[in-house]
Design a protein around this motif. Structure first.
Motif, PDB file in Angstrom:
ATOM      1  N   GLN A  57     -18.258 -75.267  -9.451  1.00  0.00           N
ATOM      2  CA  GLN A  57     -17.306 -75.388 -10.551  1.00  0.00           C
ATOM      3  C   GLN A  57     -15.929 -75.805 -10.031  1.00  0.00           C
ATOM      4  OE1 GLN A  57     -17.685 -71.363 -12.055  1.00  0.00           O
ATOM      5  NE2 GLN A  57     -18.671 -72.105 -13.922  1.00  0.00           N
ATOM      6  N   PRO A  58     -15.170 -76.505 -10.872  1.00  0.00           N
ATOM      7  CA  PRO A  58     -13.782 -76.800 -10.477  1.00  0.00           C
ATOM      8  C   PRO A  58     -12.973 -75.520 -10.395  1.00  0.00           C
ATOM      9  CG  PRO A  58     -14.172 -77.376 -12.785  1.00  0.00           C
ATOM     10  CD  PRO A  58     -15.511 -77.051 -12.195  1.00  0.00           C
ATOM     11  N   LYS A  59     -11.962 -75.534  -9.520  1.00  0.00           N
ATOM     12  CA  LYS A  59     -11.123 -74.347  -9.332  1.00  0.00           C
ATOM     13  C   LYS A  59      -9.707 -74.638  -9.777  1.00  0.00           C
ATOM     14  CE  LYS A  59     -13.839 -72.505  -5.479  1.00  0.00           C
ATOM     15  NZ  LYS A  59     -13.813 -72.033  -4.069  1.00  0.00           N
TER      16      LYS A  59
ATOM     17  N   SER B 285      -0.123 -66.250  -5.721  1.00  0.00           N
ATOM     18  CA  SER B 285      -0.949 -67.425  -6.022  1.00  0.00           C
ATOM     19  C   SER B 285      -2.405 -67.002  -5.910  1.00  0.00           C
ATOM     20  CB  SER B 285      -0.645 -68.564  -5.045  1.00  0.00           C
ATOM     21  OG  SER B 285      -1.490 -69.669  -5.282  1.00  0.00           O
ATOM     22  N   LEU B 286      -3.181 -67.271  -6.978  1.00  0.00           N
ATOM     23  CA  LEU B 286      -4.588 -66.857  -7.023  1.00  0.00           C
ATOM     24  C   LEU B 286      -5.434 -68.030  -7.516  1.00  0.00           C
ATOM     25  CD1 LEU B 286      -6.745 -64.614  -6.811  1.00  0.00           C
ATOM     26  CD2 LEU B 286      -6.205 -64.004  -9.165  1.00  0.00           C
ATOM     27  N   THR B 287      -6.361 -68.476  -6.693  1.00  0.00           N
ATOM     28  CA  THR B 287      -7.249 -69.591  -7.038  1.00  0.00           C
ATOM     29  C   THR B 287      -8.649 -69.065  -7.321  1.00  0.00           C
ATOM     30  OG1 THR B 287      -5.978 -71.122  -5.671  1.00  0.00           O
ATOM     31  CG2 THR B 287      -8.228 -71.765  -6.238  1.00  0.00           C
ATOM     32  N   ALA B 288      -9.238 -69.515  -8.431  1.00  0.00           N
ATOM     33  CA  ALA B 288     -10.574 -69.058  -8.829  1.00  0.00           C
ATOM     34  C   ALA B 288     -11.281 -70.186  -9.580  1.00  0.00           C
ATOM     35  CB  ALA B 288     -10.471 -67.808  -9.689  1.00  0.00           C
ATOM     36  N   PRO B 289     -12.613 -70.143  -9.644  1.00  0.00           N
ATOM     37  CA  PRO B 289     -13.350 -71.137 -10.419  1.00  0.00           C
ATOM     38  C   PRO B 289     -12.983 -71.076 -11.895  1.00  0.00           C
ATOM     39  CG  PRO B 289     -14.816 -69.932  -8.937  1.00  0.00           C
ATOM     40  CD  PRO B 289     -13.506 -69.219  -8.931  1.00  0.00           C
ATOM     41  N   ALA B 290     -13.099 -72.198 -12.569  1.00  0.00           N
ATOM     42  CA  ALA B 290     -12.806 -72.248 -13.998  1.00  0.00           C
ATOM     43  C   ALA B 290     -13.691 -71.251 -14.739  1.00  0.00           C
ATOM     44  CB  ALA B 290     -13.028 -73.656 -14.527  1.00  0.00           C
ATOM     45  N   GLY B 291     -13.121 -70.641 -15.773  1.00  0.00           N
ATOM     46  CA  GLY B 291     -13.889 -69.669 -16.540  1.00  0.00           C
ATOM     47  C   GLY B 291     -12.986 -68.712 -17.278  1.00  0.00           C
TER      48      GLY B 291
ATOM     49  N   ASN C 230      -8.754 -72.891 -17.322  1.00  0.00           N
ATOM     50  CA  ASN C 230      -9.283 -74.256 -17.380  1.00  0.00           C
ATOM     51  C   ASN C 230      -8.306 -75.277 -16.807  1.00  0.00           C
ATOM     52  OD1 ASN C 230      -7.331 -74.260 -19.352  1.00  0.00           O
ATOM     53  ND2 ASN C 230      -8.768 -74.447 -21.072  1.00  0.00           N
ATOM     54  N   LYS C 231      -7.184 -74.773 -16.250  1.00  0.00           N
ATOM     55  CA  LYS C 231      -6.183 -75.616 -15.609  1.00  0.00           C
ATOM     56  C   LYS C 231      -5.273 -74.702 -14.782  1.00  0.00           C
ATOM     57  CE  LYS C 231      -3.019 -75.330 -19.536  1.00  0.00           C
ATOM     58  NZ  LYS C 231      -2.198 -76.078 -20.516  1.00  0.00           N
ATOM     59  N   ASN C 232      -4.395 -75.299 -13.984  1.00  0.00           N
ATOM     60  CA  ASN C 232      -3.404 -74.499 -13.268  1.00  0.00           C
ATOM     61  C   ASN C 232      -2.455 -73.847 -14.268  1.00  0.00           C
ATOM     62  OD1 ASN C 232      -4.510 -75.268 -10.829  1.00  0.00           O
ATOM     63  ND2 ASN C 232      -3.017 -76.894 -10.473  1.00  0.00           N
ATOM     64  N   ILE C 233      -2.227 -72.551 -14.108  1.00  0.00           N
ATOM     65  CA  ILE C 233      -1.428 -71.806 -15.089  1.00  0.00           C
ATOM     66  C   ILE C 233      -0.272 -71.100 -14.391  1.00  0.00           C
ATOM     67  CG2 ILE C 233      -1.448 -69.938 -16.790  1.00  0.00           C
ATOM     68  CD1 ILE C 233      -4.395 -70.503 -17.258  1.00  0.00           C
ATOM     69  N   PRO C 234       0.967 -71.430 -14.733  1.00  0.00           N
ATOM     70  CA  PRO C 234       2.107 -70.658 -14.221  1.00  0.00           C
ATOM     71  C   PRO C 234       2.308 -69.406 -15.067  1.00  0.00           C
ATOM     72  CG  PRO C 234       2.900 -72.514 -15.523  1.00  0.00           C
ATOM     73  CD  PRO C 234       1.400 -72.618 -15.510  1.00  0.00           C
ATOM     74  N   LEU C 235       2.562 -68.289 -14.423  1.00  0.00           N
ATOM     75  CA  LEU C 235       2.726 -67.026 -15.136  1.00  0.00           C
ATOM     76  C   LEU C 235       3.950 -66.281 -14.624  1.00  0.00           C
ATOM     77  CD1 LEU C 235      -0.826 -65.374 -15.406  1.00  0.00           C
ATOM     78  CD2 LEU C 235       0.529 -66.341 -17.247  1.00  0.00           C
ATOM     79  N   SER C 236       4.631 -65.629 -15.535  1.00  0.00           N
ATOM     80  CA  SER C 236       5.676 -64.680 -15.179  1.00  0.00           C
ATOM     81  C   SER C 236       5.229 -63.327 -15.726  1.00  0.00           C
ATOM     82  CB  SER C 236       7.029 -65.077 -15.777  1.00  0.00           C
ATOM     83  OG  SER C 236       8.009 -64.119 -15.452  1.00  0.00           O
ATOM     84  N   ILE C 237       4.843 -62.429 -14.811  1.00  0.00           N
ATOM     85  CA  ILE C 237       4.278 -61.143 -15.218  1.00  0.00           C
ATOM     86  C   ILE C 237       5.341 -60.065 -15.113  1.00  0.00           C
ATOM     87  CG2 ILE C 237       2.512 -59.422 -14.714  1.00  0.00           C
ATOM     88  CD1 ILE C 237       0.795 -61.654 -13.565  1.00  0.00           C
ATOM     89  N   LYS C 238       5.520 -59.315 -16.189  1.00  0.00           N
ATOM     90  CA  LYS C 238       6.480 -58.218 -16.197  1.00  0.00           C
ATOM     91  C   LYS C 238       5.727 -56.909 -16.369  1.00  0.00           C
ATOM     92  CE  LYS C 238      10.317 -60.955 -18.057  1.00  0.00           C
ATOM     93  NZ  LYS C 238      11.337 -61.075 -19.128  1.00  0.00           N
ATOM     94  N   LEU C 239       5.964 -55.980 -15.443  1.00  0.00           N
ATOM     95  CA  LEU C 239       5.294 -54.685 -15.463  1.00  0.00           C
ATOM     96  C   LEU C 239       6.257 -53.599 -15.926  1.00  0.00           C
ATOM     97  CD1 LEU C 239       3.281 -54.808 -12.109  1.00  0.00           C
ATOM     98  CD2 LEU C 239       2.567 -55.534 -14.395  1.00  0.00           C
ATOM     99  N   THR C 240       5.727 -52.657 -16.671  1.00  0.00           N
ATOM    100  CA  THR C 240       6.523 -51.545 -17.195  1.00  0.00           C
ATOM    101  C   THR C 240       6.282 -50.311 -16.344  1.00  0.00           C
ATOM    102  OG1 THR C 240       6.320 -52.433 -19.433  1.00  0.00           O
ATOM    103  CG2 THR C 240       7.000 -50.132 -19.219  1.00  0.00           C
TER     104      THR C 240
END
Length: 766
Positions: free
Chosen positions: A15-17, A57-63, A84-94
């Protein structure tokens, strides 16, 4: 079943990653979180952790995955993700509500203790440091680190600490990447680190990662808080000997923030109201200031500017004055080239200096200045090609300037010229998840230390150590370059879900050396650089360990054993005067050293009662021709046994109690083995170096914290403490003198510093 599993694996690899990347922050303050975990759960699970800048940075197969993000002391954040594509995220934890949940005192993941390939690594949370009782009630991360196995205090009234047989100068202490050459205030009673300004502290005492170099024994990497980018906040404390205040807030909300933290003691103000005229003219205080600012230029670029200024002053009437202090500054640029490539560029400044004033009633006046100063530039890249590998590579260049001694006034000594050197390094390392059970970290560091010419002289010595020739080279000319390859390797093999075996090997080199007397350490100890006579110190360390988590990760147990072989160790000849104006090289001797030991640690991480029990059994020795007839002898920092017990108990929402108990074999020292008379004066005879022991050291400290009434935007607490609760008279120094009534008798006189020290501190936050 195995066929089905292999089919799933082959399908996933086909699968694509795609890559999820971004930053993990505290939702309330915007502070970037170090070591936070991100886990994608699907047909298979993939995980990673944020680096020291909060980037992951976390790379995984599409899904489709369930994405879990968390950090100790924070609620786990869960969300569904269609990758299904590269996704930029800003995660905020409480942050967790500590009134309702158990108290967590570890800064790592629940099973990181077992799964990580790292050995000899300790991370402490600021909450943990705040609870441990220390002298005068001041929160002190170095004092807490000294309670861990393998780390030993240099003693009351002495600066520095010893790690696995190394000297105090063999520890690399960093504050936001800048070297702090003397991390102590008031001759070692306080550290230079104001805990209100600190986010994270990591101590490497075993396999030091390849990005660090220049010291043999350990690295203590301290990161400052970035500042609250959501709102202005103020916190501080008022104690019986020192007060502190911290202000932080947004420059632009969600984009930039600042932090300003200051601390000062005021024992000198009490001296001013004394009726004693000498006391009124005396000084005894320190202050320090931490500053930091950061700003997000684009979605992929952020700049940081941080600095530290600390100063101590000690004076006795109009007779003597001593000042010393550190200055550091770091300008840093983080850039994300792609979801898999992260870069950090830093320009760093470090400056440590001391100044001595001498006076007497006959109008004698003298002044001594000494300094070590660094300019440092570093470029580093982090590459996350897949879920199994994390690469790190970089270049580092440091220009050292050392002023051994500049004299003025009525001194007849000649000014000692500046020395210059240029230190360069390149490194590469990889964290490799070889299989579900095996993790390996390996790296290589190439260091090159160039001795540069200047106004200083270079000497040629004969076999007896006498100077036979004096040479001089133009400023900037490379006199000699020392190259060293430093491999680093560690591996962890999981025996099951809660146990692992680990092994590590590392080579380290050190080209800056601190020279001090055998009796004590002080801010005026002399730093010298490697030259044509003094060569880089080299240490090879092998370590093995067993790690086990118990009762669903509530307890952590570890047993580590190590052997360290050291080359080109520096010591001084009998009768040497390292503070004289004579060349230092003929007064030194060189040889080898060895250190080995066993470290045991049992830590309770959760519940109302937390803490740890640590024990170290160790030996540290040296062998140098010209000392003790060439036999192996105990190094000054050799201690056979070292025990520490730390307990923190949360009684209820309002009250918490804590205590520490420490026991250690006394330091190795040189005492006289005989005496003789010369011109009717008693002269003591010293025969063997470090052949005797100081008395054993032990102490109990107690602390209680009461939370006062909390309001919506204000909270406060009172902390009561007792240092050395049962009044043990621990030996600071032992001297010898003739009995006043019988001159034929010699008596030993013990000096002790603190028998019983109570403290009260008021802490507040709004």
């Amino acid at each position: 079943m195995p066929v089905v599993f292999l089919f799933i694996i082959s399908k996933i690899h086909a699968q694509p990653k795609h890559t999820i990347s971004g930053y993990i922050r505290d939702a309330q303050t915007g502070e970037q979180l170090i070591g936070a975990t991100v886990r994608a759960e699907g047909a298979l699970s993939f995980s990673t952790a944020s680096n020291e800048y909060g980037f992951f940075s976390l790379t995984a197969p599409a899904g489709t995955y369930k994405l879990l993000a968390g950090s100790v002391g924070y609620r786990i954040k869960s969300s569904n993700l269609n990758l299904n594509k590269n996704i930029p995220l800003s995660i905020k934890l409480t942050a967790e509500d500590t009134h309702l949940s158990e108290v967590l005192i570890s800064a790592t993941g629940k099973d990181e203790h077992v799964k990580s390939a790292k050995m000899g690594v300790e991370r402490l949370s600021m909450k943990e440091i705040e609870k441990v009782p220390v002298i005068f009630g001041e929160r002190d991360l170095i004092k807490v680190i000294q309670l861990l196995p393998g780390v030993k205090s240099a003693g009351e009234g002495s600066s520095g600490f010893f790690v696995r047989g190394g000297g105090a100068d063999q520890n690399l202490v960093l504050l936001d990447e800048a070297v702090v050459y003397n991390p102590s205030h008031l001759l070692g009673f306080f550290s230079t680190f104001n805990s209100d300004a600190i986010k994270d502290v990591t101590l490497y005492k075993g396999n030091i990662p390849a990005q660090y170099g220049g010291r043999l024994s350990s690295v203590m990497d301290v990161k400052m808080n970035d500042g609250n980018n959501q709102k202005i906040s103020v916190n501080g404390g008022i104690g019986i000997i020192a007060s502190r205040i911290t202000v932080e807030g947004p420059i632009v909300k969600n984009k930039g923030s600042f932090l300003l933290s200051a601390r000062r003691t005021y024992a000198d103000l009490l001296l001013k109201v004394s009726s004693d005229s000498v006391a009124k003219q005396s000084a005894l205080y320190f202050y320090d200031v931490n500053l930091k600012a950061n700003y997000q230029l684009t979605a992929y670029d952020r700049i940081y500017l941080s600095g530290y200024l600390g100063q101590d002053k000690l004076g006795l009437g109009g007779l003597f004055g001593l000042e010393w202090g550190n200055k550091t500054g770091t300008l840093r640029w983080n850039h994300q080239f792609s979801p898999k490539l992260f870069a950090n560029t830093s320009v760093i400044y470090s400056d440590y200096r001391y100044h001595i004033d001498l006076y007497n009633t006959d109008s004698f006046e003298a002044h001594i200045n000494s300094q070590i100063k660094d300019w440092n530039i570093k470029e580093e890249f982090s590459l996350y090609p897949d879920t199994r590998n994390t690469w790190r590579m970089g270049l580092n260049s440091v220009y050292h300037t050392i002023r051994p001694g500049e004299y003025s006034g009525d001194l007849t000594l000649v000014n000692q010229p500046y020395t210059f050197s240029w230190e360069n390094s390149a490194y590469i390392s990889n964290e490799w998840k070889a299989s579900g059970r095996l993790k390996i970290e390996y790296g290589l560091r190439l260091s090159a230390f160039s001795v540069l010419g200047g106004d200083n002289n270079f000497y040629a010595l004969n076999a007896e150590g006498a100077i036979t020739d004096t040479l001089n080279y133009a400023k900037g000319k490379i006199v000699r370059t020392y190259f060293n390859l430093e491999p680093r390797f560690s591996a962890a093999y999981q025996l099951g879900a809660a146990a692992s075996l680990k092994a590590a090997y590392s080579r380290s080199t050190q080209s800056l050396h601190q020279l001090s007397s055998s009796a004590t350490s002080s801010p005026t100890d002399k730093w010298v650089a490697t030259n044509n006579i003094i060569t880089p110190e080299i240490a090879d360390q092998v370590s093995f360990g067993y790690f086990k988590n118990l009762k669903d990760n509530k307890y952590e147990f570890s047993a580590e054993t190590y052997y360290k072989r050291m080359q080109h160790q520096v010591d001084y000849k009998d009768g040497a005067n390292i503070r004289s104006n004579d060349p230092i090289e003929p007064q030194l001797l060189f040889g080898r050293g060895r250190a080995y030991g066993l470290e045991l640690l049992l830590r309770k991480k959760t519940g109302r009662l937390t803490g740890w029990i640590g024990y170290t059994l160790s030996r540290t020795e040296r062998q140098i021709d010209g000392i003790n007839e060439g036999d192996w002898y105990n190094a000054r920092q050799d201690r056979t046994h070292d025990i520490s017990l730390v307990g923190i108990c949360e009684l209820d929402h309002k009250w918490s109690l804590s205590s520490t108990f420490v026991y250690a074999t006394g330091n190795a020292v040189s005492f006289p083995s005989g005496k003789y008379y010369m011109d009717d004066q008693v002269v003591f005879l010293y025969t063997r170096r470090n052949a005797y022991r100081m008395p054993a050291y032990h102490r109990l400290d107690l602390s209680a914290t009461c939370k006062l009434k909390e309001r919506k935007n204000f909270s406060s607490e009172l902390t009561f403490g007792v240092y050395n609760a049962y009044g043990r008279a621990n030996a600071y120094a032992i001297t010898f003198r003739q009995n006043a009534e019988n001159q034929s008798k010699t008596e030993a006189v013990q000096t002790s510093l603190f028998k019983f020290v109570p403290s009260v501190t008021y802490n507040f936050k709004f």
